[in-house]
Scaffold this motif. Structure first.
Motif, PDB file in Angstrom:
ATOM      1  N   ARG A 150       0.774  -1.209  -0.113  1.00 55.99           N
ATOM      2  CA  ARG A 150      -0.012  -0.084   0.080  1.00 55.99           C
ATOM      3  C   ARG A 150       0.838   1.057  -0.160  1.00 55.99           C
ATOM      4  O   ARG A 150       0.388   2.202  -0.628  1.00 55.99           O
ATOM      5  CB  ARG A 150      -0.806   0.023   1.330  1.00 55.99           C
ATOM      6  N   ALA A 151       1.898   1.241   0.853  1.00 55.20           N
ATOM      7  CA  ALA A 151       2.770   2.512   0.957  1.00 55.20           C
ATOM      8  C   ALA A 151       3.695   2.691  -0.576  1.00 55.20           C
ATOM      9  O   ALA A 151       3.489   3.791  -1.056  1.00 55.20           O
ATOM     10  CB  ALA A 151       3.781   2.063   1.808  1.00 55.20           C
ATOM     11  N   GLU A 152       3.934   1.406  -1.125  1.00 54.77           N
ATOM     12  CA  GLU A 152       4.602   1.668  -2.397  1.00 54.77           C
ATOM     13  C   GLU A 152       3.520   2.434  -3.480  1.00 54.77           C
ATOM     14  O   GLU A 152       3.947   3.287  -4.224  1.00 54.77           O
ATOM     15  CB  GLU A 152       5.009   0.437  -3.063  1.00 54.77           C
ATOM     16  N   GLU A 153       2.461   1.682  -3.428  1.00 52.06           N
ATOM     17  CA  GLU A 153       1.692   2.105  -4.454  1.00 52.06           C
ATOM     18  C   GLU A 153       1.120   3.527  -4.129  1.00 52.06           C
ATOM     19  O   GLU A 153       0.898   4.351  -5.181  1.00 52.06           O
ATOM     20  CB  GLU A 153       0.223   1.266  -4.593  1.00 52.06           C
ATOM     21  N   PHE A 154       0.922   3.861  -2.786  1.00 50.68           N
ATOM     22  CA  PHE A 154       0.555   5.285  -2.380  1.00 50.68           C
ATOM     23  C   PHE A 154       1.566   6.296  -2.965  1.00 50.68           C
ATOM     24  O   PHE A 154       1.166   7.456  -3.736  1.00 50.68           O
ATOM     25  CB  PHE A 154       0.407   5.350  -1.033  1.00 50.68           C
ATOM     26  N   SER A 176      -9.085   4.984  -9.217  1.00 51.51           N
ATOM     27  CA  SER A 176      -9.429   3.686  -9.520  1.00 51.51           C
ATOM     28  C   SER A 176      -8.227   3.054  -9.905  1.00 51.51           C
ATOM     29  O   SER A 176      -7.885   1.854  -9.314  1.00 51.51           O
ATOM     30  CB  SER A 176     -10.222   3.673 -10.737  1.00 51.51           C
ATOM     31  N   MET A 177      -7.265   3.548 -10.522  1.00 47.34           N
ATOM     32  CA  MET A 177      -6.025   2.703 -10.895  1.00 47.34           C
ATOM     33  C   MET A 177      -5.394   2.515  -9.490  1.00 47.34           C
ATOM     34  O   MET A 177      -4.705   1.524  -9.271  1.00 47.34           O
ATOM     35  CB  MET A 177      -5.145   3.627 -11.491  1.00 47.34           C
ATOM     36  N   LEU A 178      -5.348   3.564  -8.719  1.00 48.53           N
ATOM     37  CA  LEU A 178      -4.560   3.455  -7.180  1.00 48.53           C
ATOM     38  C   LEU A 178      -5.291   2.057  -6.774  1.00 48.53           C
ATOM     39  O   LEU A 178      -4.610   1.082  -6.067  1.00 48.53           O
ATOM     40  CB  LEU A 178      -4.632   4.608  -6.444  1.00 48.53           C
ATOM     41  N   ALA A 179      -6.479   2.065  -6.457  1.00 44.54           N
ATOM     42  CA  ALA A 179      -7.184   1.083  -5.618  1.00 44.54           C
ATOM     43  C   ALA A 179      -7.078  -0.240  -6.293  1.00 44.54           C
ATOM     44  O   ALA A 179      -7.085  -1.089  -5.639  1.00 44.54           O
ATOM     45  CB  ALA A 179      -8.808   1.250  -5.592  1.00 44.54           C
ATOM     46  N   ASN A 180      -7.139  -0.258  -7.585  1.00 39.88           N
ATOM     47  CA  ASN A 180      -7.045  -1.475  -8.303  1.00 39.88           C
ATOM     48  C   ASN A 180      -5.494  -2.100  -8.087  1.00 39.88           C
ATOM     49  O   ASN A 180      -5.463  -3.392  -7.939  1.00 39.88           O
ATOM     50  CB  ASN A 180      -7.093  -1.338  -9.911  1.00 39.88           C
ATOM     51  N   ILE A 455      -8.395   4.858   2.266  1.00 40.11           N
ATOM     52  CA  ILE A 455      -9.042   6.022   2.103  1.00 40.11           C
ATOM     53  C   ILE A 455      -8.677   7.277   2.716  1.00 40.11           C
ATOM     54  O   ILE A 455      -8.161   8.313   2.074  1.00 40.11           O
ATOM     55  CB  ILE A 455     -10.628   5.946   2.598  1.00 40.11           C
ATOM     56  N   PRO A 456      -8.649   7.273   4.272  1.00 40.16           N
ATOM     57  CA  PRO A 456      -7.925   8.473   4.741  1.00 40.16           C
ATOM     58  C   PRO A 456      -6.443   8.927   4.355  1.00 40.16           C
ATOM     59  O   PRO A 456      -6.204  10.116   4.385  1.00 40.16           O
ATOM     60  CB  PRO A 456      -8.194   8.201   6.266  1.00 40.16           C
ATOM     61  N   THR A 457      -5.472   7.790   4.189  1.00 42.63           N
ATOM     62  CA  THR A 457      -4.244   7.926   3.797  1.00 42.63           C
ATOM     63  C   THR A 457      -4.308   8.735   2.347  1.00 42.63           C
ATOM     64  O   THR A 457      -3.487   9.350   2.425  1.00 42.63           O
ATOM     65  CB  THR A 457      -3.425   6.744   3.941  1.00 42.63           C
ATOM     66  N   THR A 458      -4.862   8.086   1.364  1.00 37.61           N
ATOM     67  CA  THR A 458      -5.037   8.640   0.251  1.00 37.61           C
ATOM     68  C   THR A 458      -5.351  10.072   0.140  1.00 37.61           C
ATOM     69  O   THR A 458      -4.806  11.175  -0.600  1.00 37.61           O
ATOM     70  CB  THR A 458      -5.927   7.805  -0.780  1.00 37.61           C
ATOM     71  N   LEU A 459      -6.523  10.407   0.846  1.00 37.49           N
ATOM     72  CA  LEU A 459      -7.294  11.714   0.871  1.00 37.49           C
ATOM     73  C   LEU A 459      -5.967  12.688   1.449  1.00 37.49           C
ATOM     74  O   LEU A 459      -6.061  13.747   1.079  1.00 37.49           O
ATOM     75  CB  LEU A 459      -8.561  11.956   1.594  1.00 37.49           C
ATOM     76  N   ALA A 460      -5.702  12.205   2.638  1.00 41.19           N
ATOM     77  CA  ALA A 460      -4.571  13.295   3.290  1.00 41.19           C
ATOM     78  C   ALA A 460      -3.380  13.433   2.661  1.00 41.19           C
ATOM     79  O   ALA A 460      -3.009  14.645   2.507  1.00 41.19           O
ATOM     80  CB  ALA A 460      -4.345  12.650   4.728  1.00 41.19           C
ATOM     81  N   GLY A 461      -2.910  12.431   1.725  1.00 44.90           N
ATOM     82  CA  GLY A 461      -1.806  12.646   0.837  1.00 44.90           C
ATOM     83  C   GLY A 461      -2.190  13.587  -0.319  1.00 44.90           C
ATOM     84  O   GLY A 461      -1.337  14.490  -0.757  1.00 44.90           O
ATOM     85  N   MET A 462      -3.176  13.771  -0.746  1.00 45.88           N
ATOM     86  CA  MET A 462      -3.588  14.553  -1.935  1.00 45.88           C
ATOM     87  C   MET A 462      -3.781  15.850  -1.234  1.00 45.88           C
ATOM     88  O   MET A 462      -3.603  16.831  -1.806  1.00 45.88           O
ATOM     89  CB  MET A 462      -5.067  14.032  -2.439  1.00 45.88           C
ATOM     90  N   ILE A 463      -4.433  16.144  -0.138  1.00 46.58           N
ATOM     91  CA  ILE A 463      -4.407  17.477   0.677  1.00 46.58           C
ATOM     92  C   ILE A 463      -3.252  18.077   1.096  1.00 46.58           C
ATOM     93  O   ILE A 463      -3.117  19.327   0.506  1.00 46.58           O
ATOM     94  CB  ILE A 463      -5.227  17.424   1.824  1.00 46.58           C
TER      95      ILE A 463
END
Length: 508
Positions: A150-154, A176-180, A455-463
């Motif tokens: 998960r960390a690498e894909e993030f 979608s690509m990230l989650a997939n 979800i929260p990690t991805t959103l926090a990273g985008m913000i």
């Protein structure tokens, strides 16, 4: 004259049908105290009340008739549940009466019927798979082992956005690509970015299966048209399942060959490895079939990717339209993380405002707007009789907009989930019936823990890493219309322009 006679016969038959239905319905009501109900039409019952977005149609019905409403969809009895109190009655107090899910022809076919864990009736196989999910497949130990994936894909996701700065980006596609990629690597040790690769082909097929599975099939409601396939689903269902079956058979055989060559303790096992161990274990309480394995993987990809991506996309849309919320979240992240590193999963417990944004997003835009169950026996809810084999729709979307529960329910206000200590007593794990994002009870979503990592990690990273602009001058807003689909997607994909604000070595 002949035509007149034909029309007269049709009129008499129609009137007789209406009188018969009224008689039967009245007789039923005398014997049973059914919940309030709108006027039903002959043959189709209350199907005329449905629209493209059933949860919205159900909300309108419940607003008029109350939190418990009885409907007939063709010949199928149904009950709408639209309040936390009634939801608690169904999902907790009388849970054992509502542990099954109704069969849906399209979904049943593409998920191999009774081989599918998610739709399987409550019984030994379902209990075995639920325990397996909680202890092996989606338990804390396995999630921790797959943290590096998960960390690498993030990081790859954020680096990909970094390469698209000042360019309009399709946020839905990127998410979608990230989650997939996360799910396919955890489940099958494959990424889905290569268009020619099996991972990408699998994602495309599962996407088509999910779309077909969510289609309304007339045969489920009107028994007399079931054999005619009026909507032409038959050939499409056979084709898509055949293609999925071929891809999965190839992947399974590759895994079996690789397992024979490597040592027992070599590397972290993916989910397919774990399932194949049980498949090969003759002493297992339940012997898994290849169909069981294929159905589980399909559900992992279909449900696990679309729901997470949709939730983050809705959250980003709300943040774009509410810049003051975006600014407060960014300040919270900066104060904890700084600008020298990326957000990590371990940071999320210390980011209560980011967590409250997720909760507020799931309140307004639940990716499972309807929880669907079927009663296994007669039951009494709040003084009303619910007959056996009644389909029950718990309208999570409606509960999230109930003005008796939420102050100004249509406003996006994450602060509502923070108390004086900066935390929220409401969680997303099904203990609070005002917020049923992942269901409740025994049949709650087994993938909730994984989703609440992604979800929260991805959103926090985008913000944290980017400013987000919409429109020509960067100050535009986005529409919040909903589209049809099982995971409550947006009607129009969110397009934003990312502008880098955090320059870390991970993004170079």
């Amino acid at each position: 004259m002949a035509n007149f006679c034909d029309y007269l016969v049709l009129l008499i038959v129609g009137l007789a049908s209406i009188l018969l239905l009224r008689f039967l319905f009245t007789k039923s009501c005398i014997k049973q105290c059914l919940p309030p109900s709108p006027i039903a039409l002959p043959i189709i019952g209350h199907l005329y009340l449905l629209r493209n977005l059933p949860h919205q149609a159900f909300y309108n019905i419940s607003s008029r008739y109350g939190p418990l409403v009885y409907l007939l969809f063709g010949s199928k009895p149904c009950v709408l549940v639209s309040s936390p109190e009634m939801a608690k009655q169904v999902l907790k107090t009388h849970e054992f009466c509502f542990l099954n899910r109704p069969k849906r022809t399209n979904l049943d076919y593409i998920t191999y019927g009774s081989a599918d864990f998610v739709l399987a009736p409550y019984g030994p196989y379902w209990r075995f798979m639920k325990k397996l999910c909680m202890t092996e497949l989606l338990g804390g130990r396995i999630l921790q082992q797959h943290l590096p994936i998960r960390a690498e894909e993030f990081k790859l996701f954020l680096k990909g956005l970094r390469e698209k700065v000042n360019v309009k980006v399709n946020i839905g596609d990127e998410l979608s690509m990230l989650a997939n990629n996360i799910i396919t690597r955890m489940a099958l040790r494959r990424r889905c970015w290569d268009v020619e690769g099996e991972g990408h082909q699998l994602i495309e097929v599962v996407r088509e299966m999910t779309e077909l599975g969510g289609k309304f099939n007339l045969g489920d409601m009107l028994w007399f048209v079931k054999k005619f396939d009026l909507q032409g689903f038959g050939k499409r269902l056979k084709s898509v399942r055949s293609r999925y079956d071929a891809i999965m058979e190839k992947i399974i055989k590759e895994h079996e060959d690789a397992r024979r060559k490597r040592k027992e303790d070599e590397g972290v096992r993916d989910l397919l490895d774990i399932l194949l161990d049980i498949y090969a274990d003759e002493s297992s309480d339940i012997r898994l079939t290849r169909e069981n394995i294929k159905a589980f993987i399909m559900n992992m990809i279909g449900a696990g990717t679309e729901t997470s991506a949709c939730t983050i996309e809705w959250a980003m849309a709300e943040l774009v339209n509410n810049p003051e919320v975006m600014a407060r979240a960014r300040q919270e992240i900066d104060s904890l993380v700084g600008k020298g590193r990326l957000v990590e999963e371990s940071d999320i417990p210390n980011l209560p405002y980011v967590q409250s944004i997720i909760k507020e997003t799931m309140r307004l835009h639940p990716t499972g707007p309807l929880i669907v169950r079927q009663s296994t026996g007669d039951c009494n809810i709040n003084g009303y009789d619910i007959p056996a084999r009644t389909t029950v729709f718990v309208n999570v979307w409606a509960i999230g907009r109930d003005q008796n529960i939420w102050e100004n329910p249509l406003e996006f206000r994450p602060e509502r989930f923070l108390n004086e200590e900066g935390q929220s007593p409401l969680d997303l794990k099904g203990q609070n019936f005002e917020l049923l994002s992942f269901g409740a009870g025994r049949r709650s979503c087994p993938g909730a823990s994984l989703a609440l990592q992604i979800i929260p990690t991805t959103l926090a990273g985008m913000i944290h890493c980017f400013e987000w602009k919409v429109g020509e001058d960067g100050t535009g807003t986005v529409d919040m219309d909903e589209g049809p689909g099982m995971a409550l997607p947006r009607a129009h994909t969110l397009h934003c322009i990312p502008v880098v604000r955090v320059h870390t070595s991970a993004l170079v």
